[in-house]
Enzyme design. Structure first.
Site, PDB file in Angstrom:
ATOM      1  N   ASP A   1       0.849  -1.177   0.000  1.00 58.18           N
ATOM      2  CA  ASP A   1       0.000   0.000   0.000  1.00 58.18           C
ATOM      3  C   ASP A   1       0.896   1.242   0.000  1.00 58.18           C
ATOM      4  O   ASP A   1       2.111   1.144   0.089  1.00 58.18           O
ATOM      5  CB  ASP A   1      -0.961  -0.017   1.190  1.00 58.18           C
TER       6      ASP A   1
ATOM      7  N   ASP B   1      -8.190  -6.916   1.243  1.00 60.29           N
ATOM      8  CA  ASP B   1      -7.207  -7.068   2.316  1.00 60.29           C
ATOM      9  C   ASP B   1      -7.800  -6.519   3.598  1.00 60.29           C
ATOM     10  O   ASP B   1      -8.668  -5.645   3.561  1.00 60.29           O
ATOM     11  CB  ASP B   1      -5.915  -6.312   1.997  1.00 60.29           C
TER      12      ASP B   1
ATOM     13  N   CYS C   1     -13.693 -28.001   9.417  1.00 63.96           N
ATOM     14  CA  CYS C   1     -12.565 -27.181   8.978  1.00 63.96           C
ATOM     15  C   CYS C   1     -11.302 -28.025   8.852  1.00 63.96           C
ATOM     16  O   CYS C   1     -11.022 -28.867   9.709  1.00 63.96           O
ATOM     17  CB  CYS C   1     -12.340 -26.041   9.972  1.00 63.96           C
TER      18      CYS C   1
ATOM     19  N   CYS D   1      -8.148 -26.749   8.760  1.00 62.54           N
ATOM     20  CA  CYS D   1      -6.942 -26.036   9.177  1.00 62.54           C
ATOM     21  C   CYS D   1      -6.192 -26.832  10.248  1.00 62.54           C
ATOM     22  O   CYS D   1      -6.742 -27.721  10.901  1.00 62.54           O
ATOM     23  CB  CYS D   1      -7.275 -24.630   9.673  1.00 62.54           C
TER      24      CYS D   1
ATOM     25  N   CYS E   1      -7.871 -26.830  13.774  1.00 66.38           N
ATOM     26  CA  CYS E   1      -9.071 -27.660  13.911  1.00 66.38           C
ATOM     27  C   CYS E   1      -8.773 -29.144  13.769  1.00 66.38           C
ATOM     28  O   CYS E   1      -9.482 -29.984  14.348  1.00 66.38           O
ATOM     29  CB  CYS E   1     -10.120 -27.220  12.901  1.00 66.38           C
TER      30      CYS E   1
ATOM     31  N   HIS F   1      -6.507 -20.387  12.017  1.00 65.80           N
ATOM     32  CA  HIS F   1      -7.896 -20.736  11.683  1.00 65.80           C
ATOM     33  C   HIS F   1      -8.592 -19.607  10.920  1.00 65.80           C
ATOM     34  O   HIS F   1      -9.246 -19.865   9.889  1.00 65.80           O
ATOM     35  CB  HIS F   1      -8.706 -21.067  12.934  1.00 65.80           C
TER      36      HIS F   1
END
Length: 371
Positions: free
Chosen positions: A95, A268, A306, A308, A311, A337
């Site tokens: 940015d 973002d 999930c 991830c 999890c 997560h």
């Protein structure tokens, strides 16, 4: 090689689109969510873990990296600049630092030349001009650089937005004149506050400069979400079809779904990592404050279906214990997560668009989701 964009498919029942960004550091399927690496690090997790959660492009913050460690230091890390410095070999967007500078209302002074401001770290005085920002972003070496702009707050008087927009447009032209790097593409930023006629004027002036893509700034700054969606509906009919559209600073699940429905390609936000550090996790039904006492003996994962790392391996009870005990692993797991959840949400939307069922996906999302 500069960044180019291929539009692959557009949903006929909404503005949702699937595309592909081609960058010097790899291709990025869109729509895409970009985790924020403010100080050359997405807080608490490594570049390898970013890849594992599904991140394909990340964001670096020009203002913070300019102040510490300095763009000159980062440029010495290797020919890849920020890529080499932080060990991330995927695409990076930087940015302009404009939002950070303008959020320091008591520490800055705006003029036609640029913005004079004091560092929030040590009070030292600095000056950002469009030319200086282009110099910094070139040294950082991201695949995509953003123009220096002036973001209007909400609410803002019409005349104040007109003045800020005028500077944004003049600064965009100066940014383009100063940006001469074939390894990096430059995106312009559309401003205009909550006034549609000013959004139209801003879009026309920024589009006339023919940037590689277009950011939409000045949204998610405190206005009602319905007002943001109304502006996005309006801009969808104005922005070039074959250039990427980037909604800046937006990252809640509901805003991602509604942004995609209005033709947004890139997002973002610090939200998923920030709330993770406060013990809050995202789930299809909304969110859980995993620090709460009700989860002390809850042996389920954060989210049943999930995939991830958190999890797959740990219970809500264990993660709550880590958070309450001040163990760093706790906020690492909640961060993993949340980023995985958003990246998977984007993947599912992309697939739904390609299969012509995005409207059904959007409906089903709202049947489960509670703000």
């Amino acid at each position: 090689m500069t960044v180019s964009f291929s539009l692959i498919y557009e949903d006929k029942a909404s503005g949702a689109r699937v595309g592909k960004l081609h960058t010097p550091h790899g291709e990025v399927d869109t729509p895409v969510f970009m985790p924020v690496g403010t100080c050359a690090s997405v807080k608490t997790i490594s570049p390898q873990e970013l890849k594992e959660v599904g991140a394909t492009i990340i964001l670096g913050n020009t203002y913070h990296l300019y102040l510490r460690p300095g763009h000159d230091v980062i440029s010495e890390a290797g020919p890849g600049g920020l890529h080499d410095f932080m060990g991330w070999n995927g695409p990076i967007l930087t940015d302009s630092g404009g939002f950070q500078v303008f959020s320091l209302a008591s520490l800055r002074r705006v003029a036609e030349q640029g913005v004079e401001f004091r560092s929030h770290i040590d009070g030292s005085k600095h000056m950002f001009t469009p030319e200086k920002v282009m110099e910094i972003e070139a040294a950082l070496g991201g695949d995509i650089a953003m123009c220096f702009d002036e973001c209007s707050p909400y609410p803002a008087e019409y005349d104040a937005v007109v003045m800020a927009d005028g500077r944004t447009h003049r600064w965009a032209a100066r940014c383009k004149n100063a940006h001469e790097h074939d390894y990096q593409s430059l995106f312009g930023i559309v401003q205009g506050g909550m006034y549609k006629e000013l959004r139209y004027k801003s879009a026309q002036e920024i589009i006339s400069l023919d940037f590689s893509g277009y950011g939409i700034g000045g949204l998610s700054v405190g206005e009602p979400k319905e007002m943001m969606y109304d502006i996005l509906d309006y801009l969808h009919t104005i922005l070039p079809v074959h250039k990427p559209r980037y909604l800046m600073g937006v990252g809640s699940p509901d805003c991602l779904v509604e942004g995609v429905a209005r033709g947004i390609d890139m997002f973002d936000c610090v939200l998923p990592t920030r709330i993770a550090r406060n013990g809050t996790v995202m789930i299809p039904q909304g969110k859980l404050v995993i620090r709460n006492a009700e989860f002390a003996r809850d042996w389920r994962p954060i989210q049943e279906d999930c995939g991830c790392y958190a999890c797959r391996n740990f219970s809500r009870a264990y993660i709550r214990h880590l958070l309450k005990a001040g163990e760093v692993l706790g906020i690492r797991l909640t961060t993993i997560h949340n980023l995985y959840y958003l990246c998977q949400l984007i993947v599912m939307m992309r697939q739904a668009i390609l299969e012509g069922r995005f409207s059904e996906f959007r409906r089903d999302f709202w049947l489960k989701y509670s703000l």
